[in-house]
Design a protein around this motif. Structure first.
Motif, PDB file in Angstrom:
ATOM      1  N   SER A 175     -16.760  47.487 -42.853  1.00  0.00           N
ATOM      2  CA  SER A 175     -18.105  48.121 -42.557  1.00  0.00           C
ATOM      3  C   SER A 175     -18.319  48.405 -41.208  1.00  0.00           C
ATOM      4  O   SER A 175     -19.474  49.151 -40.993  1.00  0.00           O
ATOM      5  CB  SER A 175     -19.044  46.893 -43.043  1.00  0.00           C
ATOM      6  N   ILE A 176     -17.513  48.030 -40.281  1.00  0.00           N
ATOM      7  CA  ILE A 176     -17.634  48.530 -38.973  1.00  0.00           C
ATOM      8  C   ILE A 176     -16.774  49.426 -38.375  1.00  0.00           C
ATOM      9  O   ILE A 176     -15.583  48.930 -37.968  1.00  0.00           O
ATOM     10  CB  ILE A 176     -17.793  47.273 -37.941  1.00  0.00           C
ATOM     11  N   GLN A 177     -17.002  50.550 -38.572  1.00  0.00           N
ATOM     12  CA  GLN A 177     -16.145  51.756 -38.354  1.00  0.00           C
ATOM     13  C   GLN A 177     -15.473  51.478 -36.880  1.00  0.00           C
ATOM     14  O   GLN A 177     -16.390  51.547 -35.918  1.00  0.00           O
ATOM     15  CB  GLN A 177     -16.679  53.039 -38.426  1.00  0.00           C
ATOM     16  N   GLY A 178     -14.222  51.925 -36.597  1.00  0.00           N
ATOM     17  CA  GLY A 178     -13.633  51.668 -35.359  1.00  0.00           C
ATOM     18  C   GLY A 178     -13.090  50.352 -34.691  1.00  0.00           C
ATOM     19  O   GLY A 178     -12.741  50.402 -33.646  1.00  0.00           O
ATOM     20  N   ILE A 179     -13.521  49.306 -35.194  1.00  0.00           N
ATOM     21  CA  ILE A 179     -13.181  48.226 -34.621  1.00  0.00           C
ATOM     22  C   ILE A 179     -11.646  47.574 -35.268  1.00  0.00           C
ATOM     23  O   ILE A 179     -11.313  48.061 -36.316  1.00  0.00           O
ATOM     24  CB  ILE A 179     -14.066  47.003 -35.119  1.00  0.00           C
ATOM     25  N   SER A 180     -10.872  47.061 -34.287  1.00  0.00           N
ATOM     26  CA  SER A 180      -9.430  46.702 -34.735  1.00  0.00           C
ATOM     27  C   SER A 180      -9.618  45.337 -35.266  1.00  0.00           C
ATOM     28  O   SER A 180     -10.550  44.696 -34.995  1.00  0.00           O
ATOM     29  CB  SER A 180      -8.614  46.741 -33.280  1.00  0.00           C
ATOM     30  N   GLU A 181      -8.706  44.945 -35.906  1.00  0.00           N
ATOM     31  CA  GLU A 181      -8.528  43.642 -36.563  1.00  0.00           C
ATOM     32  C   GLU A 181      -8.574  42.722 -35.496  1.00  0.00           C
ATOM     33  O   GLU A 181      -9.048  41.492 -35.541  1.00  0.00           O
ATOM     34  CB  GLU A 181      -7.225  43.541 -37.432  1.00  0.00           C
ATOM     35  N   LYS A 182      -8.010  43.008 -34.347  1.00  0.00           N
ATOM     36  CA  LYS A 182      -7.681  41.941 -33.224  1.00  0.00           C
ATOM     37  C   LYS A 182      -9.134  41.700 -32.568  1.00  0.00           C
ATOM     38  O   LYS A 182      -9.525  40.515 -32.269  1.00  0.00           O
ATOM     39  CB  LYS A 182      -6.689  42.760 -32.017  1.00  0.00           C
ATOM     40  N   MET A 183      -9.795  42.882 -32.365  1.00  0.00           N
ATOM     41  CA  MET A 183     -11.255  42.759 -31.658  1.00  0.00           C
ATOM     42  C   MET A 183     -12.426  42.033 -32.665  1.00  0.00           C
ATOM     43  O   MET A 183     -13.000  41.352 -32.454  1.00  0.00           O
ATOM     44  CB  MET A 183     -11.668  44.181 -31.394  1.00  0.00           C
ATOM     45  N   LEU A 184     -12.120  42.279 -33.981  1.00  0.00           N
ATOM     46  CA  LEU A 184     -12.975  41.691 -34.967  1.00  0.00           C
ATOM     47  C   LEU A 184     -12.556  40.300 -35.028  1.00  0.00           C
ATOM     48  O   LEU A 184     -13.573  39.377 -35.089  1.00  0.00           O
ATOM     49  CB  LEU A 184     -12.606  42.365 -36.436  1.00  0.00           C
ATOM     50  N   ALA A 185     -11.349  39.890 -34.912  1.00  0.00           N
ATOM     51  CA  ALA A 185     -11.079  38.469 -34.851  1.00  0.00           C
ATOM     52  C   ALA A 185     -11.566  37.803 -33.526  1.00  0.00           C
ATOM     53  O   ALA A 185     -12.074  36.647 -33.824  1.00  0.00           O
ATOM     54  CB  ALA A 185      -9.642  38.189 -34.962  1.00  0.00           C
ATOM     55  N   GLN A 186     -11.580  38.337 -32.592  1.00  0.00           N
ATOM     56  CA  GLN A 186     -11.908  37.662 -31.375  1.00  0.00           C
ATOM     57  C   GLN A 186     -13.428  37.477 -31.453  1.00  0.00           C
ATOM     58  O   GLN A 186     -14.011  36.707 -30.876  1.00  0.00           O
ATOM     59  CB  GLN A 186     -11.367  38.805 -30.024  1.00  0.00           C
ATOM     60  N   THR A 187     -14.089  38.672 -31.670  1.00  0.00           N
ATOM     61  CA  THR A 187     -15.734  38.653 -31.907  1.00  0.00           C
ATOM     62  C   THR A 187     -16.187  37.403 -32.588  1.00  0.00           C
ATOM     63  O   THR A 187     -17.049  36.784 -32.300  1.00  0.00           O
ATOM     64  CB  THR A 187     -16.103  40.272 -32.139  1.00  0.00           C
ATOM     65  N   LEU A 188     -15.440  37.593 -33.974  1.00  0.00           N
ATOM     66  CA  LEU A 188     -16.017  36.570 -34.832  1.00  0.00           C
ATOM     67  C   LEU A 188     -15.473  35.119 -34.307  1.00  0.00           C
ATOM     68  O   LEU A 188     -16.549  34.205 -34.495  1.00  0.00           O
ATOM     69  CB  LEU A 188     -15.016  36.751 -36.011  1.00  0.00           C
ATOM     70  N   ARG A 189     -14.534  34.935 -33.837  1.00  0.00           N
ATOM     71  CA  ARG A 189     -14.109  33.529 -33.155  1.00  0.00           C
ATOM     72  C   ARG A 189     -15.364  32.953 -32.057  1.00  0.00           C
ATOM     73  O   ARG A 189     -15.319  31.845 -32.128  1.00  0.00           O
ATOM     74  CB  ARG A 189     -12.767  33.554 -32.411  1.00  0.00           C
ATOM     75  N   ALA A 190     -15.640  33.878 -31.221  1.00  0.00           N
ATOM     76  CA  ALA A 190     -16.663  33.820 -30.305  1.00  0.00           C
ATOM     77  C   ALA A 190     -18.006  33.503 -30.727  1.00  0.00           C
ATOM     78  O   ALA A 190     -18.710  32.561 -30.445  1.00  0.00           O
ATOM     79  CB  ALA A 190     -16.811  34.851 -29.267  1.00  0.00           C
ATOM     80  N   LEU A 191     -18.447  34.285 -31.968  1.00  0.00           N
ATOM     81  CA  LEU A 191     -19.865  34.006 -32.559  1.00  0.00           C
ATOM     82  C   LEU A 191     -19.744  32.766 -33.459  1.00  0.00           C
ATOM     83  O   LEU A 191     -20.674  32.143 -33.611  1.00  0.00           O
ATOM     84  CB  LEU A 191     -19.983  35.441 -33.495  1.00  0.00           C
ATOM     85  N   VAL A 192     -18.359  32.433 -33.976  1.00  0.00           N
ATOM     86  CA  VAL A 192     -18.327  31.077 -34.694  1.00  0.00           C
ATOM     87  C   VAL A 192     -18.724  29.821 -33.806  1.00  0.00           C
ATOM     88  O   VAL A 192     -19.459  29.064 -34.052  1.00  0.00           O
ATOM     89  CB  VAL A 192     -17.071  31.165 -35.337  1.00  0.00           C
ATOM     90  N   GLN A 193     -18.019  30.101 -32.531  1.00  0.00           N
ATOM     91  CA  GLN A 193     -18.139  28.998 -31.665  1.00  0.00           C
ATOM     92  C   GLN A 193     -19.493  28.844 -30.876  1.00  0.00           C
ATOM     93  O   GLN A 193     -19.869  27.683 -30.725  1.00  0.00           O
ATOM     94  CB  GLN A 193     -16.999  29.169 -30.338  1.00  0.00           C
ATOM     95  N   ASP A 194     -20.319  29.944 -30.899  1.00  0.00           N
ATOM     96  CA  ASP A 194     -21.582  29.969 -30.400  1.00  0.00           C
ATOM     97  C   ASP A 194     -22.385  29.498 -31.539  1.00  0.00           C
ATOM     98  O   ASP A 194     -23.735  29.213 -31.303  1.00  0.00           O
ATOM     99  CB  ASP A 194     -21.893  31.297 -30.060  1.00  0.00           C
ATOM    100  N   GLY A 195     -22.356  29.214 -32.932  1.00  0.00           N
ATOM    101  CA  GLY A 195     -23.103  28.839 -33.686  1.00  0.00           C
ATOM    102  C   GLY A 195     -23.850  29.742 -34.659  1.00  0.00           C
ATOM    103  O   GLY A 195     -24.600  29.671 -35.203  1.00  0.00           O
ATOM    104  N   LEU A 196     -23.512  31.204 -34.247  1.00  0.00           N
ATOM    105  CA  LEU A 196     -24.144  32.111 -34.972  1.00  0.00           C
ATOM    106  C   LEU A 196     -23.552  32.504 -36.106  1.00  0.00           C
ATOM    107  O   LEU A 196     -24.450  33.121 -37.018  1.00  0.00           O
ATOM    108  CB  LEU A 196     -24.178  33.373 -33.922  1.00  0.00           C
ATOM    109  N   VAL A 197     -22.208  32.246 -36.420  1.00  0.00           N
ATOM    110  CA  VAL A 197     -21.602  32.812 -37.686  1.00  0.00           C
ATOM    111  C   VAL A 197     -20.829  31.591 -38.065  1.00  0.00           C
ATOM    112  O   VAL A 197     -20.334  30.632 -37.597  1.00  0.00           O
ATOM    113  CB  VAL A 197     -20.730  34.071 -37.205  1.00  0.00           C
ATOM    114  N   TRP A 198     -20.908  31.511 -39.508  1.00  0.00           N
ATOM    115  CA  TRP A 198     -20.281  30.298 -40.160  1.00  0.00           C
ATOM    116  C   TRP A 198     -19.054  31.084 -40.741  1.00  0.00           C
ATOM    117  O   TRP A 198     -18.917  32.173 -40.850  1.00  0.00           O
ATOM    118  CB  TRP A 198     -20.854  29.591 -41.353  1.00  0.00           C
ATOM    119  N   ARG A 199     -17.742  30.099 -40.861  1.00  0.00           N
ATOM    120  CA  ARG A 199     -16.603  30.651 -41.625  1.00  0.00           C
ATOM    121  C   ARG A 199     -16.099  29.952 -42.561  1.00  0.00           C
ATOM    122  O   ARG A 199     -16.169  28.470 -42.359  1.00  0.00           O
ATOM    123  CB  ARG A 199     -15.693  30.770 -40.197  1.00  0.00           C
ATOM    124  N   GLU A 200     -15.732  30.302 -43.608  1.00  0.00           N
ATOM    125  CA  GLU A 200     -15.420  29.618 -44.901  1.00  0.00           C
ATOM    126  C   GLU A 200     -13.879  30.067 -45.452  1.00  0.00           C
ATOM    127  O   GLU A 200     -13.733  31.325 -45.658  1.00  0.00           O
ATOM    128  CB  GLU A 200     -16.422  29.668 -45.931  1.00  0.00           C
TER     129      GLU A 200
END
Length: 123
Positions: free
Chosen positions: A57-82
């Protein structure tokens, strides 16, 4: 005695001043407004997505950057991960209540921009 109370109040106010380097909110603001943080929050606004769906859904993002971004947003309490214990594991992400609250004005901003730039929109 009053000076001690005023000093503690001044310190507390500094901690929550996003322009101060010690502000607890500064890291969250940095993650939300990062190049990819905004897109992750907007992509998850309607429903939860698996990692590969989010990447698609996010054109142009690498797997590495998506993983890093998700990790930060999960730590911040903005995103949940299951994680579903399958082979291979299926990982789903969605917005927490905090993430929906923060993402709402970003979605409004995105909608305003796209309306303005759409055919027939005012430029």
């Amino acid at each position: 005695m009053a000076e001690g109370v005023q000093s503690r109040q001044a310190e507390a106010e500094k901690r929550y001043d996003v322009f101060h380097t010690d502000c607890a909110a500064r890291g969250v603001v940095d993650h939300v407004t990062s190049r990819w943080g905004v897109w992750v929050l907007i992509s998850l606004r309607s429903n939860a997505l698996r990692f590969y769906e989010l990447r698609e859904s996010i054109q142009g993002i690498s797997e590495k950057m998506l993983a890093q971004t998700l990790r930060a947003l999960v730590q911040d309490g903005l995103v949940w991960r299951e994680v579903e214990p399958t082979a291979p594991p299926q990982v789903t992400y969605g917005l927490t209540e905090f993430g929906r609250d923060v993402g709402e004005p970003l979605t409004e901003l995105f909608d305003r921009i796209t309306r303005r730039l759409s055919p027939g929109g005012t430029q």
